[in-house]
Design an enzyme around this catalytic site. Structure first.
Site, PDB file in Angstrom:
ATOM      1  N   ASP A  81       4.438  -0.499   0.206  1.00 45.73           N
ATOM      2  CA  ASP A  81       5.633  -1.255   0.617  1.00 45.73           C
ATOM      3  C   ASP A  81       6.098  -2.171  -0.506  1.00 45.73           C
ATOM      4  OD1 ASP A  81       3.164  -2.364   1.199  1.00 45.73           O
ATOM      5  OD2 ASP A  81       3.710  -3.111   3.172  1.00 45.73           O
ATOM      6  N   TYR A 130       1.516  16.227   5.130  1.00 43.90           N
ATOM      7  CA  TYR A 130       2.347  17.422   5.259  1.00 43.90           C
ATOM      8  C   TYR A 130       1.523  18.663   5.591  1.00 43.90           C
ATOM      9  CZ  TYR A 130       6.153  14.654   3.226  1.00 43.90           C
ATOM     10  OH  TYR A 130       7.108  13.697   2.994  1.00 43.90           O
ATOM     11  N   LYS A 150      -1.893   2.435   0.536  1.00 46.34           N
ATOM     12  CA  LYS A 150      -1.709   1.514   1.668  1.00 46.34           C
ATOM     13  C   LYS A 150      -3.109   1.175   2.170  1.00 46.34           C
ATOM     14  CE  LYS A 150       0.910  -0.646   4.715  1.00 46.34           C
ATOM     15  NZ  LYS A 150       1.633  -1.877   4.343  1.00 46.34           N
ATOM     16  N   ASP A 191       6.987  11.297  -1.968  1.00 46.28           N
ATOM     17  CA  ASP A 191       8.254  11.898  -1.542  1.00 46.28           C
ATOM     18  C   ASP A 191       9.308  10.805  -1.387  1.00 46.28           C
ATOM     19  OD1 ASP A 191      10.199  13.540  -0.535  1.00 46.28           O
ATOM     20  OD2 ASP A 191       9.079  14.200   1.215  1.00 46.28           O
ATOM     21  N   ASP A 204      12.624   9.552  -4.169  1.00 44.88           N
ATOM     22  CA  ASP A 204      14.050   9.520  -3.812  1.00 44.88           C
ATOM     23  C   ASP A 204      14.611   8.116  -4.071  1.00 44.88           C
ATOM     24  OD1 ASP A 204      13.815  12.161  -2.842  1.00 44.88           O
ATOM     25  OD2 ASP A 204      15.242  11.768  -1.239  1.00 44.88           O
TER      26      ASP A 204
HETATM   27 MG    MG Z   1      12.145  14.480  -0.683  1.00 46.04          MG
END
Ligand code: MG
Ligand code: NAI
Length: 378
Positions: free
Chosen positions: A229, A146, A197, A253, A257
């Site tokens: 994963d 990000y 990963k 992130d 969720d």
């Molecule tokens: Mg989010």
């Protein structure tokens, strides 16, 4: 609200956009209940986001930035909405939520995920798998994809476009977040899952090496490593295996969720963004529901405010020296749900439909029952 004096701690409230305004209003009503019971706290609301853009052509004013820098705890609503399509991305990045997180160097994002007995019917997992889930995702928040440079969209001589983002992690960024996660895990079950990963990404290979180094210095925490994963699968297959999960920004992130689905609604999830090191009490922190501005329901007064209200509980616990108030507030949320209060997103669990304000009422009523006025708690 009682007048603040110099000994009051200040909670800076930044409602922001969309349902951020509706849900933080309810969290403020709850904060005022605690103030009425003697908590030394004052609330200061400050404008941010689209309303500032329309008036000043920026997302936050210099005054807002100064208030953010000086704050002990910030309760943030949400940023986002269709109008952002017309605001240049570099302005959103340099003046939006990412700027606040970066400005305060809040590199550790704590996202607790738990199941609520009353909401079992809306959990997509069978009850035997979901029951008793109580995990914490520690997401690195100040580095990685990000923020990495170079970034952008370039066009070559033939007019073909390429989008570029850079996943970059310094050793120092990794070290401080895994240390924070080890510290948190030591206060819980002593089990930590580090998610990466490393079969594909160099950033993850460095992550795993630093994790191993830091884990060696904390033998009381049992560290397991898992590929991202597989973690996505395991969260749905057997979430009860996890206690604390630590991972980098993008993975955290997405996984948080996903884990939110276990709770039943994104609207139930709180978060705390902190800087670790030094003493645990009174850390500067940014507290916000995990959800966004939800333009599809904004302005209708039907959003679930519990993610924001539970974020206030985290502010009590981590920044405002009021862990008992945090426990009381979480118990009141549980009691309001047990009493059948349901916003529309959790209505399929059965119960009595309430709007955003009605859920605030239900939590206030539960607080009154759990801590009658004569007890003088707060
Ligand atoms: Mg989010
Ligand atoms: P979102 O979290 O705003 O909404 C996703 C879905 O969940 C929508 O259907 C929404 O109605 C529902 N939902 C979310 N919170 C709810 C609540 N409290 N009660 C009931 N239903 C709720 O995510 P989306 O739609 O991807 O993004 C909308 C905007 O929010 C975008 O502009 C995005 O950039 C922004 N956003 C901002 C965040 C923040 O401020 N931290 C985080 C995520 C997205």
């Amino acid at each position: 609200m009682p007048k603040a004096d110099t000994q009051d701690l200040e909670l800076l409230v930044i409602p922001g956009d969309g349902i951020g305004r509706e849900v933080t209003d309810q969290a403020c009503r709850i904060a005022e209940w605690f103030i009425g019971r003697g908590m030394r706290l004052s609330l200061r609301r400050i404008a941010f986001g689209l309303e500032v853009w329309e008036r000043h052509g920026c997302l936050m004013t210099a005054e807002t930035l100064a208030a953010i820098r000086a704050s002990r705890a910030i309760l943030f609503g949400a940023i986002g909405g269709d109008a952002y399509d017309d605001i240049p991305l570099d302005i959103v990045r340099s003046q939006g939520l990412l700027r606040i997180r970066k400005e305060l160097d809040l590199y550790a994002n704590l996202r607790p995920v738990r199941t609520w007995p009353s909401l079992e019917p809306i959990c997509p997992l069978v009850p035997a798998l979901a029951r008793g889930v109580d995990l914490l995702i520690v997401r690195e928040l100040a580095d990685g994809l990000y923020y990495g440079e170079p970034r952008g969209i370039s066009t070559d001589a033939d007019g073909a476009r390429t989008g570029i983002n850079t996943m970059r992690y310094s050793e120092a960024s990794i070290r401080r977040i895994v240390r924070a996660a080890l510290e948190v895990a030591a206060t819980r079950s002593g089990r930590l899952t580090s998610v990466d990963k490393s079969n594909v990404l160099e950033t993850s290979q460095l992550w795993r090496r630093v994790m191993l180094e830091e884990a060696a210095a904390r033998p009381e925490v049992a560290v397991a490593h898992m590929l991202v994963d597989n973690c996505a699968l395991q969260l749905m297959r057997r979430p009860g295996q996890f206690d604390v999960i630590v991972t980098e920004n993008l993975f955290g992130d997405i996984l948080s969720d996903e884990a939110g689905a276990i709770t039943g609604s994104l609207g139930m999830l709180p978060s705390a963004s902190l800087r670790f090191g030094g003493k645990a009490a009174g850390r500067q922190g940014l507290y916000e529901p995990v959800h966004g501005s939800a333009p599809d329901i904004a302005g209708r007064g039907i959003a679930n405010p519990l993610g924001a209200i539970l974020s206030l509980a985290l502010a009590f616990r981590f920044s405002l020296d009021a862990p008992q108030a945090a426990d009381l507030l979480e118990a009141a949320v549980e009691a309001a749900l047990a009493d059948g209060a349901r916003t529309i997103d959790i209505m399929h669990a059965g119960g009595r439909q309430v709007d955003c304000n009605g859920m605030g009422d239900a939590v206030l009523a539960a607080l009154d029952i759990l801590a009658p006025a004569t007890s003088g708690r707060g």
